[in-house]
Design a protein around this motif. Sequence first.
Motif, mmCIF file in Angstrom:
data_model
loop_
_atom_site.group_PDB
_atom_site.id
_atom_site.type_symbol
_atom_site.label_atom_id
_atom_site.label_comp_id
_atom_site.label_asym_id
_atom_site.label_seq_id
_atom_site.Cartn_x
_atom_site.Cartn_y
_atom_site.Cartn_z
ATOM 1 N N ILE A 1 6.198 10.028 -26.851
ATOM 2 C CA ILE A 1 5.291 9.000 -27.259
ATOM 3 C C ILE A 1 4.268 8.917 -25.859
ATOM 4 O O ILE A 1 3.027 8.666 -26.072
ATOM 5 C CB ILE A 1 5.997 7.838 -27.523
ATOM 6 C CG1 ILE A 1 6.577 8.059 -28.889
ATOM 7 C CG2 ILE A 1 4.979 6.478 -27.365
ATOM 8 C CD1 ILE A 1 7.355 6.879 -29.462
ATOM 9 N N VAL A 2 4.716 8.592 -24.643
ATOM 10 C CA VAL A 2 4.143 8.419 -23.477
ATOM 11 C C VAL A 2 2.966 9.554 -23.058
ATOM 12 O O VAL A 2 1.767 9.044 -23.021
ATOM 13 C CB VAL A 2 4.971 7.954 -22.554
ATOM 14 C CG1 VAL A 2 4.190 8.060 -20.878
ATOM 15 C CG2 VAL A 2 5.793 6.602 -22.525
ATOM 16 N N HIS A 3 3.533 10.936 -23.263
ATOM 17 C CA HIS A 3 2.632 11.703 -22.615
ATOM 18 C C HIS A 3 1.761 12.441 -23.636
ATOM 19 O O HIS A 3 1.078 13.163 -23.124
ATOM 20 C CB HIS A 3 3.710 12.831 -22.024
ATOM 21 C CG HIS A 3 4.448 12.259 -20.664
ATOM 22 N ND1 HIS A 3 3.676 12.178 -19.338
ATOM 23 C CD2 HIS A 3 5.542 11.475 -20.290
ATOM 24 C CE1 HIS A 3 4.338 11.636 -18.609
ATOM 25 N NE2 HIS A 3 5.344 11.269 -19.018
ATOM 26 N N PHE B 1 -4.363 4.886 -23.211
ATOM 27 C CA PHE B 1 -3.671 3.977 -22.810
ATOM 28 C C PHE B 1 -3.111 3.589 -21.368
ATOM 29 O O PHE B 1 -2.807 4.832 -20.702
ATOM 30 C CB PHE B 1 -2.346 3.876 -23.787
ATOM 31 C CG PHE B 1 -2.584 3.512 -25.223
ATOM 32 C CD1 PHE B 1 -2.257 2.203 -25.807
ATOM 33 C CD2 PHE B 1 -3.140 4.452 -26.107
ATOM 34 C CE1 PHE B 1 -2.672 2.090 -27.152
ATOM 35 C CE2 PHE B 1 -3.557 4.040 -27.368
ATOM 36 C CZ PHE B 1 -3.136 2.850 -28.041
ATOM 37 N N GLN B 2 -2.873 2.565 -20.806
ATOM 38 C CA GLN B 2 -2.484 2.298 -19.650
ATOM 39 C C GLN B 2 -1.111 2.083 -19.582
ATOM 40 O O GLN B 2 -0.531 1.141 -20.066
ATOM 41 C CB GLN B 2 -3.271 1.287 -18.885
ATOM 42 C CG GLN B 2 -2.697 0.864 -17.367
ATOM 43 C CD GLN B 2 -3.271 -0.241 -16.724
ATOM 44 O OE1 GLN B 2 -4.164 -0.762 -17.442
ATOM 45 N NE2 GLN B 2 -2.849 -0.448 -15.610
ATOM 46 N N ILE B 3 -0.312 2.780 -19.212
ATOM 47 C CA ILE B 3 1.376 2.719 -19.069
ATOM 48 C C ILE B 3 1.909 1.642 -17.995
ATOM 49 O O ILE B 3 1.413 1.766 -16.825
ATOM 50 C CB ILE B 3 2.034 4.023 -18.861
ATOM 51 C CG1 ILE B 3 1.706 5.225 -19.779
ATOM 52 C CG2 ILE B 3 3.627 3.583 -19.117
ATOM 53 C CD1 ILE B 3 1.783 4.794 -21.432
ATOM 54 N N ILE B 4 2.372 0.617 -18.653
ATOM 55 C CA ILE B 4 2.788 -0.565 -17.544
ATOM 56 C C ILE B 4 4.036 -0.142 -17.253
ATOM 57 O O ILE B 4 4.827 -0.563 -16.197
ATOM 58 C CB ILE B 4 2.720 -1.845 -18.368
ATOM 59 C CG1 ILE B 4 1.039 -2.169 -18.764
ATOM 60 C CG2 ILE B 4 3.257 -3.038 -17.531
ATOM 61 C CD1 ILE B 4 0.192 -2.120 -17.522
ATOM 62 N N SER B 5 5.214 0.127 -18.289
ATOM 63 C CA SER B 5 6.684 0.282 -18.068
ATOM 64 C C SER B 5 7.131 1.240 -18.892
ATOM 65 O O SER B 5 6.772 1.279 -20.174
ATOM 66 C CB SER B 5 7.240 -1.005 -18.295
ATOM 67 O OG SER B 5 8.707 -1.007 -18.004
ATOM 68 N N VAL C 1 8.806 1.141 -23.898
ATOM 69 C CA VAL C 1 7.339 1.519 -23.491
ATOM 70 C C VAL C 1 6.632 0.317 -23.579
ATOM 71 O O VAL C 1 6.575 -0.320 -24.602
ATOM 72 C CB VAL C 1 6.665 2.598 -24.319
ATOM 73 C CG1 VAL C 1 5.309 2.934 -23.402
ATOM 74 C CG2 VAL C 1 7.350 4.024 -24.124
ATOM 75 N N ILE C 2 5.936 -0.152 -22.457
ATOM 76 C CA ILE C 2 4.928 -1.251 -22.601
ATOM 77 C C ILE C 2 3.670 -0.671 -22.067
ATOM 78 O O ILE C 2 3.631 -0.006 -21.045
ATOM 79 C CB ILE C 2 5.279 -2.364 -21.644
ATOM 80 C CG1 ILE C 2 6.947 -2.993 -22.095
ATOM 81 C CG2 ILE C 2 4.187 -3.635 -21.606
ATOM 82 C CD1 ILE C 2 7.249 -4.038 -21.127
#
Length: 196
Positions: free
Chosen positions: A136-138, A146-150, A179-180
């Motif tokens: 999901i993140v990568h 999207f900017q990943i916060i956590s 994920v945030i």
Amino acid sequence: MQQDLTTLDEMCDKLATALEMDKGGIPDWLIDEFTKVAAKAKSLNETINFQPVWEKHKAKLTENKVVMTLAYFLDGIYLNHNGICLEWDKRKLVNTKSENFLPAFSKHFGFSTYTVPTPIIEVANEVDEDEVTYTIVHKILIPNGFQIISVSYPGSQGGGAVLPNPELGKAQPREYPDVIALPPTHSNIDVVLNES
């Protein structure tokens, strides 16, 4: 608290408010002991020996993670950054005078110094939460701006807690999404919280 205290009465009032917010996080007996010791203080810069309190309640110290952490991993605590200081000797709680605290702590709790390592095994034909989170993140969020916060790393509970009931103070439940992320600036989404 960030503000300087100016009087003992102010410290006692703010302490009572803070302890009320922490109900459920720490036991009533410790709230009572903090309140008693604060009431006996003679000045804001006083240092008070809190060791007798821990010794008196020694059988209860492991019943609560917060209490156990305070008693066994700290040597003292300030009631506000410029309030009274409570000091104790954690070494006495585990019956050692040694500077090397960890072996005495391990012996006190009956921890083994040796553990069998988890064997390495091949994982096949299964997808776990960590792989879903990584994908999901990568493969989705970052390529779409999207900017990943956590991000929760494997085996962790997540680095960023969401506090849904701020009026409850430290007693409120914490939610740890995997994920945030913040959306691209042109989006009508406020924030992305993902639980894999």
